[in-house]
Motif scaffolding. Structure first.
Motif, PDB file in Angstrom:
ATOM      1  N   ALA A 225      21.850  55.628  68.959  1.00  0.00           N
ATOM      2  CA  ALA A 225      23.098  54.882  69.174  1.00  0.00           C
ATOM      3  C   ALA A 225      22.875  53.574  69.914  1.00  0.00           C
ATOM      4  O   ALA A 225      23.824  52.808  70.118  1.00  0.00           O
ATOM      5  N   ALA A 226      21.630  53.286  70.320  1.00  0.00           N
ATOM      6  CA  ALA A 226      21.309  52.045  71.050  1.00  0.00           C
ATOM      7  C   ALA A 226      22.214  51.870  72.261  1.00  0.00           C
ATOM      8  O   ALA A 226      22.707  50.769  72.533  1.00  0.00           O
ATOM      9  N   SER A 227      22.409  52.951  73.008  1.00  0.00           N
ATOM     10  CA  SER A 227      23.355  52.945  74.117  1.00  0.00           C
ATOM     11  C   SER A 227      22.689  52.810  75.484  1.00  0.00           C
ATOM     12  O   SER A 227      23.354  52.954  76.511  1.00  0.00           O
ATOM     13  N   GLN A 228      21.369  52.541  75.496  1.00  0.00           N
ATOM     14  CA  GLN A 228      20.658  52.371  76.760  1.00  0.00           C
ATOM     15  C   GLN A 228      20.003  50.989  76.772  1.00  0.00           C
ATOM     16  O   GLN A 228      18.848  50.834  76.379  1.00  0.00           O
ATOM     17  N   PRO A 229      20.732  49.950  77.185  1.00  0.00           N
ATOM     18  CA  PRO A 229      20.223  48.572  77.119  1.00  0.00           C
ATOM     19  C   PRO A 229      18.865  48.417  77.795  1.00  0.00           C
ATOM     20  O   PRO A 229      18.573  49.071  78.791  1.00  0.00           O
ATOM     21  N   LYS A 240      28.462  46.037  66.447  1.00  0.00           N
ATOM     22  CA  LYS A 240      28.984  46.319  65.110  1.00  0.00           C
ATOM     23  C   LYS A 240      29.631  45.108  64.451  1.00  0.00           C
ATOM     24  O   LYS A 240      30.088  45.190  63.306  1.00  0.00           O
ATOM     25  N   ALA A 241      29.692  43.997  65.152  1.00  0.00           N
ATOM     26  CA  ALA A 241      30.317  42.799  64.583  1.00  0.00           C
ATOM     27  C   ALA A 241      29.530  42.301  63.372  1.00  0.00           C
ATOM     28  O   ALA A 241      28.296  42.233  63.408  1.00  0.00           O
ATOM     29  N   ASP A 242      30.238  41.964  62.295  1.00  0.00           N
ATOM     30  CA  ASP A 242      29.563  41.467  61.099  1.00  0.00           C
ATOM     31  C   ASP A 242      28.821  40.171  61.364  1.00  0.00           C
ATOM     32  O   ASP A 242      27.814  39.878  60.714  1.00  0.00           O
ATOM     33  N   ASP A 310      22.099  44.666  54.095  1.00  0.00           N
ATOM     34  CA  ASP A 310      23.280  43.816  54.135  1.00  0.00           C
ATOM     35  C   ASP A 310      23.204  42.945  55.383  1.00  0.00           C
ATOM     36  O   ASP A 310      22.887  43.445  56.464  1.00  0.00           O
ATOM     37  N   PRO A 311      23.500  41.636  55.281  1.00  0.00           N
ATOM     38  CA  PRO A 311      23.400  40.749  56.444  1.00  0.00           C
ATOM     39  C   PRO A 311      24.224  41.217  57.638  1.00  0.00           C
ATOM     40  O   PRO A 311      23.833  40.985  58.786  1.00  0.00           O
ATOM     41  N   SER A 312      25.336  41.900  57.385  1.00  0.00           N
ATOM     42  CA  SER A 312      26.200  42.327  58.486  1.00  0.00           C
ATOM     43  C   SER A 312      25.581  43.443  59.315  1.00  0.00           C
ATOM     44  O   SER A 312      26.069  43.760  60.416  1.00  0.00           O
ATOM     45  N   ALA A 317      23.376  49.583  65.676  1.00  0.00           N
ATOM     46  CA  ALA A 317      22.541  50.687  66.141  1.00  0.00           C
ATOM     47  C   ALA A 317      21.922  51.365  64.926  1.00  0.00           C
ATOM     48  O   ALA A 317      22.491  51.360  63.826  1.00  0.00           O
ATOM     49  N   MET A 318      20.742  51.955  65.122  1.00  0.00           N
ATOM     50  CA  MET A 318      20.056  52.592  64.006  1.00  0.00           C
ATOM     51  C   MET A 318      20.889  53.700  63.370  1.00  0.00           C
ATOM     52  O   MET A 318      20.810  53.938  62.170  1.00  0.00           O
TER      53      MET A 318
END
Length: 473
Positions: A225-229, A240-242, A310-312, A317-318
């Motif tokens: 979740a890429a939740s640990q910076p 999650k922004a495109d 997809d570019p977006s 997160a993985m």
């Protein structure tokens, strides 16, 4: 689900394998081969040969999944560290007995899922069980079965009447030597699989940023979740922004266009870097040690790439760039790399032999202090390279049963003096010689199986959907 029953002999952990012969003939040479292996390799592994002579032909309308016999076989397979299957060849395919046990074990019972499998075969004649082993491999890797068959060398014993007499086991020392090479590779490969699943204590084990300290020895602890910076995470931008790339570039005042960047051994503008990377002969992906998907090189429009992207998705997160069915495999691969495995190689399911062979390669990245910093993935079709090499050198590929494969034509022709492609072996336990071996049925190893090298690389497939960060990109 039963866990592997690895045994301890003294201070050495001994693997527990089960073996199944595809022939129920009491004088089966495939059963004799398994008996020889069980005795000869008793120091490397415990091999228990399972009896399938009473297993009925698969019949969906008469479901016997709950029967004592099938429940027993299911528990034995599920509880093993790996499975050795010995198949005769019947009309270029495996036997009804072998097919039935696999069908029963993939209908309502699923002990083969993620299970390492070694294929071997014995036959009366020189032609070999290569086609039967290929047929069985395809069955084992199909949805619902999802076994993991060891790639690389195969062992196919020809002239079994002479080479495997009733007494004394295998006669030819070179045959025994090659079988030992193959089995040793299987043992090493199984241990790598276990390390990837977090069942061992491989080198480089540690908590890391993307793993939970409490359960760091298990691949399940891998946080996708890429939740640990981490120190390189661009915070304050929605992953999650495109338009994550544009927002992140603005926030960091990133170099762009004609701005120059000093690299390890060079200075290039951002434009030059993009020209360089987008013309690479493979597709590249960068995911950091927080499991955030940061970059891919646009070698072609997304839908035309070998691994569509997809570019977006840049910045996601993985967990958000993979289908749910692939998540366990992704965790296994990343966890193995984080724990010290240097390289993981995987072939894409559905590759067409001698037409297309797409490989996903995962390389662990480390900083100058040796700290894990993420995954460098590259994807490429290796067949055009192989075909060009063959064309330039005037060489040809030859299949295990003697058919020639040319770069221009994936069809086959019989080798002069050899067995024609149209011949088949239909005897009960008959049919084939060792692939890559001479007429003495395994004279010497030619080529090596894809298993760990000294650098700590691992090849093969962790699961049917294992670990490709490109599977949904």
């Amino acid at each position: 689900m039963n866990k592997p029953t690895t045994k301890r002999k003294g201070a050495i952990m001994t693997l527990k394998f089960v073996a199944i012969s595809g022939s129920i003939d009491k004088k089966s040479y495939n059963t004799k081969l398994l008996m020889f292996m069980a005795n000869h390799f008793r120091q490397e592994a415990d091999i228990e040969i399972l009896d399938i002579s009473q297993v009925p032909i698969f019949n969906e309308s008469e479901d016997l999944s709950e029967s004592d016999l099938l429940q027993y076989l299911n528990a034995k397979i599920a509880g093993s560290d790996g499975v050795v299957l010995a198949t005769p060849e019947h009309d270029h395919t495996t036997t009804p007995a072998m097919k039935s046990i696999v069908e029963w074990m993939s209908y309502k019972l699923h002990p083969f899922v993620g299970k390492p499998v070694l294929l071997v075969g014995a036959s009366w004649t020189n032609q070999g069980s290569s086609r039967a082993q290929l047929d069985l491999k395809q069955v084992l890797e199909s949805p619902g079965v999802n076994a993991v068959v060891m790639p690389g060398d195969e062992f196919l014993l020809g002239n079994s009447i002479e080479n495997l007499p009733d007494e004394g086991g295998l006669r030819d020392p070179k045959t025994v030597e090659f079988l030992t090479t193959v089995f040793t590779k299987f043992v090493s490969w199984v241990k790598v699989m276990q390390a990837m699943k977090g069942e061992g204590s491989g080198a480089g084990a540690g908590t890391g940023v993307g793993a939970s300290p409490a359960t760091a020895d298990s691949f399940e602890s891998e946080n996708l979740a890429a939740s640990q910076p981490i120190d390189t995470t661009i915070e304050g931008v929605d992953m999650k922004a495109d338009d994550w790339v544009e927002q992140a570039a603005e926030k960091t005042q990133a170099a762009h266009g004609s701005d120059y960047v000093m690299l390890d051994r060079g200075v290039l503008s951002v434009d030059q870097l993009n020209w360089f990377l987008n013309t690479m002969p493979m597709e590249l992906t960068y995911a950091d040690d927080n499991n955030q998907f940061l970059y891919y090189n646009r070698t072609a429009p997304g839908s035309q790439m070998l691994a569509p992207r997809d570019p977006s998705q840049a910045g996601d997160a993985m967990v958000d760039v993979h289908p749910s069915r692939a998540i366990p495999g992704v965790k296994r691969v990343i966890h193995a790399l984080r724990r010290g495995t240097d390289l993981v190689l995987m072939a894409v399911p559905g590759n067409k032999v001698n037409q297309k062979y797409i490989m996903h390669c995962y390389k662990a990245m480390q900083d100058s202090d040796g700290r894990y910093r993420g995954v460098n993935e590259w994807v490429l079709d290796v067949w055009p390279i192989v075909a060009d090499y063959l064309k330039r050198t005037g060489q040809m590929l030859v299949t295990a049963d003697g058919r020639i494969v040319s770069p221009e034509n994936a069809g086959a022709a019989s080798v002069p003096g050899g067995v024609g492609a149209g011949n088949s072996a239909a005897d009960a336990d008959g049919g084939s010689s060792a692939s890559k071996h001479g007429s003495d049925a395994a004279s010497s190893p030619a080529g090596s199986a894809s298993i760990p090298a000294a650098s700590g690389s691992a090849s093969g497939s962790a699961s049917a959907d294992a670990g490709s960060s490109a599977s949904k990109h």
